[in-house]
Design a protein around this motif. Structure first.
Motif, PDB file in Angstrom:
ATOM      1  N   LEU A   1     -32.177 -19.765  26.444  1.00 40.93           N
ATOM      2  CA  LEU A   1     -31.536 -20.113  27.197  1.00 40.93           C
ATOM      3  C   LEU A   1     -31.810 -21.049  27.725  1.00 40.93           C
ATOM      4  CD1 LEU A   1     -30.144 -16.522  27.856  1.00 40.93           C
ATOM      5  CD2 LEU A   1     -28.880 -17.936  26.353  1.00 40.93           C
ATOM      6  N   ARG A   2     -32.545 -21.745  28.143  1.00 41.16           N
ATOM      7  CA  ARG A   2     -32.099 -22.479  29.198  1.00 41.16           C
ATOM      8  C   ARG A   2     -32.302 -24.401  28.129  1.00 41.16           C
ATOM      9  NH1 ARG A   2     -34.413 -19.687  33.841  1.00 41.16           N
ATOM     10  NH2 ARG A   2     -35.861 -18.530  33.270  1.00 41.16           N
ATOM     11  N   THR A   3     -32.783 -23.680  27.407  1.00 42.60           N
ATOM     12  CA  THR A   3     -33.065 -25.149  26.527  1.00 42.60           C
ATOM     13  C   THR A   3     -31.617 -25.881  26.245  1.00 42.60           C
ATOM     14  OG1 THR A   3     -33.692 -23.575  24.633  1.00 42.60           O
ATOM     15  CG2 THR A   3     -33.177 -25.946  24.052  1.00 42.60           C
ATOM     16  N   VAL A   4     -31.708 -27.223  26.810  1.00 42.44           N
ATOM     17  CA  VAL A   4     -30.111 -27.889  26.646  1.00 42.44           C
ATOM     18  C   VAL A   4     -30.299 -29.197  25.133  1.00 42.44           C
ATOM     19  CG1 VAL A   4     -29.221 -30.281  27.583  1.00 42.44           C
ATOM     20  CG2 VAL A   4     -30.740 -28.353  29.298  1.00 42.44           C
TER      21      VAL A   4
ATOM     22  N   ALA B   1     -31.556 -20.161  21.369  1.00 39.77           N
ATOM     23  CA  ALA B   1     -31.893 -18.473  22.301  1.00 39.77           C
ATOM     24  C   ALA B   1     -31.622 -17.450  21.262  1.00 39.77           C
ATOM     25  CB  ALA B   1     -31.131 -18.317  22.822  1.00 39.77           C
TER      26      ALA B   1
ATOM     27  N   TYR C   1     -36.447 -14.958  25.335  1.00 36.90           N
ATOM     28  CA  TYR C   1     -34.788 -15.267  25.275  1.00 36.90           C
ATOM     29  C   TYR C   1     -34.491 -15.523  26.516  1.00 36.90           C
ATOM     30  CZ  TYR C   1     -29.380 -14.056  24.107  1.00 36.90           C
ATOM     31  OH  TYR C   1     -28.001 -14.145  23.891  1.00 36.90           O
ATOM     32  N   VAL C   2     -34.623 -15.220  27.029  1.00 37.44           N
ATOM     33  CA  VAL C   2     -33.974 -15.897  28.777  1.00 37.44           C
ATOM     34  C   VAL C   2     -34.237 -17.192  28.766  1.00 37.44           C
ATOM     35  CG1 VAL C   2     -34.585 -16.009  31.600  1.00 37.44           C
ATOM     36  CG2 VAL C   2     -33.765 -13.894  29.878  1.00 37.44           C
ATOM     37  N   ASP C   3     -36.042 -17.605  28.487  1.00 38.05           N
ATOM     38  CA  ASP C   3     -36.415 -19.102  28.489  1.00 38.05           C
ATOM     39  C   ASP C   3     -35.722 -19.570  27.426  1.00 38.05           C
ATOM     40  OD1 ASP C   3     -38.165 -20.620  29.435  1.00 38.05           O
ATOM     41  OD2 ASP C   3     -39.609 -20.465  27.712  1.00 38.05           O
TER      42      ASP C   3
ATOM     43  N   HIS D   1     -32.811 -34.450  22.744  1.00 38.02           N
ATOM     44  CA  HIS D   1     -32.296 -33.014  23.814  1.00 38.02           C
ATOM     45  C   HIS D   1     -32.379 -32.524  22.387  1.00 38.02           C
ATOM     46  CE1 HIS D   1     -31.906 -34.208  28.116  1.00 38.02           C
ATOM     47  NE2 HIS D   1     -32.397 -33.380  28.331  1.00 38.02           N
TER      48      HIS D   1
END
Ligand SMILES: Cc1ncc(COP(=O)(O)O)c(C=O)c1O
Length: 396
Positions: free
Chosen positions: A28-31, A248, A24-26, A40
């Protein structure tokens, strides 16, 4: 790490396991917005659609049948209101058949349709174990007239007392009469196999946070031939649901589902068998602590969700027990929601025919895949004193 408290309220929300948190945290880094056409956006779209594919595969539906939502409550509202509006637009009937003892999302959406949209609401009685008998549905359809019925809605697993409904049989009866069924599977997910196509339902609601996924993420599985009008307008991101999609959230949901379902199919590696055994020892321990305690819902077995134990304790108020156990380091629940901060006897127990005075003593324990024997022991150690104090408070 030694546990300092026992968490026995997984049906309220289930803690996020480390691998899910990491995914999930990883994510959340999605742009990028998955609707954007640049690189993107396309990367975000790929992550989103991968999650959709995985969840759809695990829940037995097609990619195009999975609509991400903000959780179980939105899914239920979209199913009931959206399908009702679409059926009315097509000139079809206005009666809604709803089982008693449903979650408030269903009850209040159905009552809103009755109070403001001209629906006729027919409640389907449940039995003493919380079960909706297939014959009850058949008789209600015959009494209303199949052509008059817009839809039927029932819960797969009751979130208070853990009753597993005969969903395939119920959906078959409804669809034989040309009636679409909506099934609230929020409390079923991770507890019993949920396969959309095999269920025969037109729509199924699920939620991520009950299985260790993020709060505020859910899905409505909506069959290709079912139509639901949108609740909100403003975009064409998903069939019947507008708004920028939560990449996310979808990735976290997929990770939680993968983890929750992975062990259940493999012989010799059954997380659910472990939960069932722990739940059974909890039931035995509670009965030993208070022979007057009454297990509500079905007997432990295929008709009861593995993680659920629900009791009424004579002479006690459930909310006093929750308070006393909390002070002793145990988180449990009365099972039903407060109405405006006031603890009311559970509408589920009342629908099951439990007298109001007995229903007031309700206490629900729900276990998850990571519940430990220590947590159950902690409850069993704290319970006798909590019962004694709750009873003396009741007498005072
Ligand atoms: C059976 C059932 N349906 C629907 C919901 C609502 O789900 P959410 O919390 O994701 O809105 C819940 C949550 O308690 C539930 O137990």
């Amino acid at each position: 790490m030694p546990q300092t408290r026992a968490y026995l309220d997984h049906a309220a929300t289930s803690p996020m396991p480390e691998p899910v948190l990491a995914a999930y945290v990883d994510a959340l880094r999605t742009v990028g917005n998955p609707a954007s056409t640049h690189a993107h956006g396309q990367a975000a779209s790929e992550a989103l659609e991968q999650a959709r594919d995985e969840i759809a595969g695990l829940l037995g539906c097609d990619h195009a049948e999975l609509i991400f939502t903000s959780g179980g409550t939105e899914s239920v509202n979209l199913a009931l209101k959206g399908m009702y509006w679409a059926r009315r637009r097509a000139g079809l009937g206005s009666t809604i058949l709803v089982a008693e003892g449903e979650h408030h999302a269903t009850i209040e959406a159905a009552e809103w349709l009755r109070d403001t949209q001209g629906a006729t609401l027919v409640w389907l009685p449940i039995d003493g174990a919380g079960r909706l008998a297939p014959e009850t549905l058949s008789s209600a359809i015959a009494a209303a007239g199949a052509a008059e019925v817009a839809l039927a809605s029932f819960i797969w697993v009751n979130n208070e007392v853990g009753t597993v409904q005969p969903v395939a049989q119920l959906c078959e009866i409804a669809s034989a009469a040309g009636i679409p069924s909506h099934v609230d599977a929020v409390a079923a997910l991770g507890q019993v196999p949920v396969d959309f196509t095999r269920s025969g339902a037109a729509a199924v609601s699920v939620s991520a946070h009950k299985i260790g996924g993020p709060v505020g993420v859910g899905a409505l599985l909506l069959g290709r031939r079912a139509v639901a009008d949108p609740l909100v307008h403003g975009g064409t991101q998903q069939r019947a649901r507008s708004g920028t999609q939560d990449v996310a959230g979808a990735v976290g949901f997929a990770a939680a589902l993968r983890l929750a379902l992975a062990p259940t199919g493999a012989p010799g590696n059954t997380a659910l068998a472990r939960v069932t055994a722990l739940r059974n020892s909890l039931i035995a321990g509670v009965r030993a602590a208070d022979p007057g305690a009454v297990l509500r819902g079905p007997a432990p077995g295929a008709e009861r969700a593995p993680g659920n134990a629900h009791f009424t304790f004579p002479g006690c108020q459930g909310d006093s027990l929750v308070f006393l156990l909390d002070a002793a380091g145990v988180s449990a629940s009365v099972g039903s929601a407060c109405q405006a901060g006031v603890a009311e006897p559970s509408h589920v127990l009342r629908a099951m025919g439990v007298p109001e005075a007995e229903a007031a003593g309700a206490l629900r324990f729900t276990l998850g895949a990571h519940t430990t024997a220590d947590e159950v022991d902690r409850l069993l150690a704290a319970l006798p004193d909590a019962l004694r104090r709750a009873r003396s408070a009741g007498l005072a």
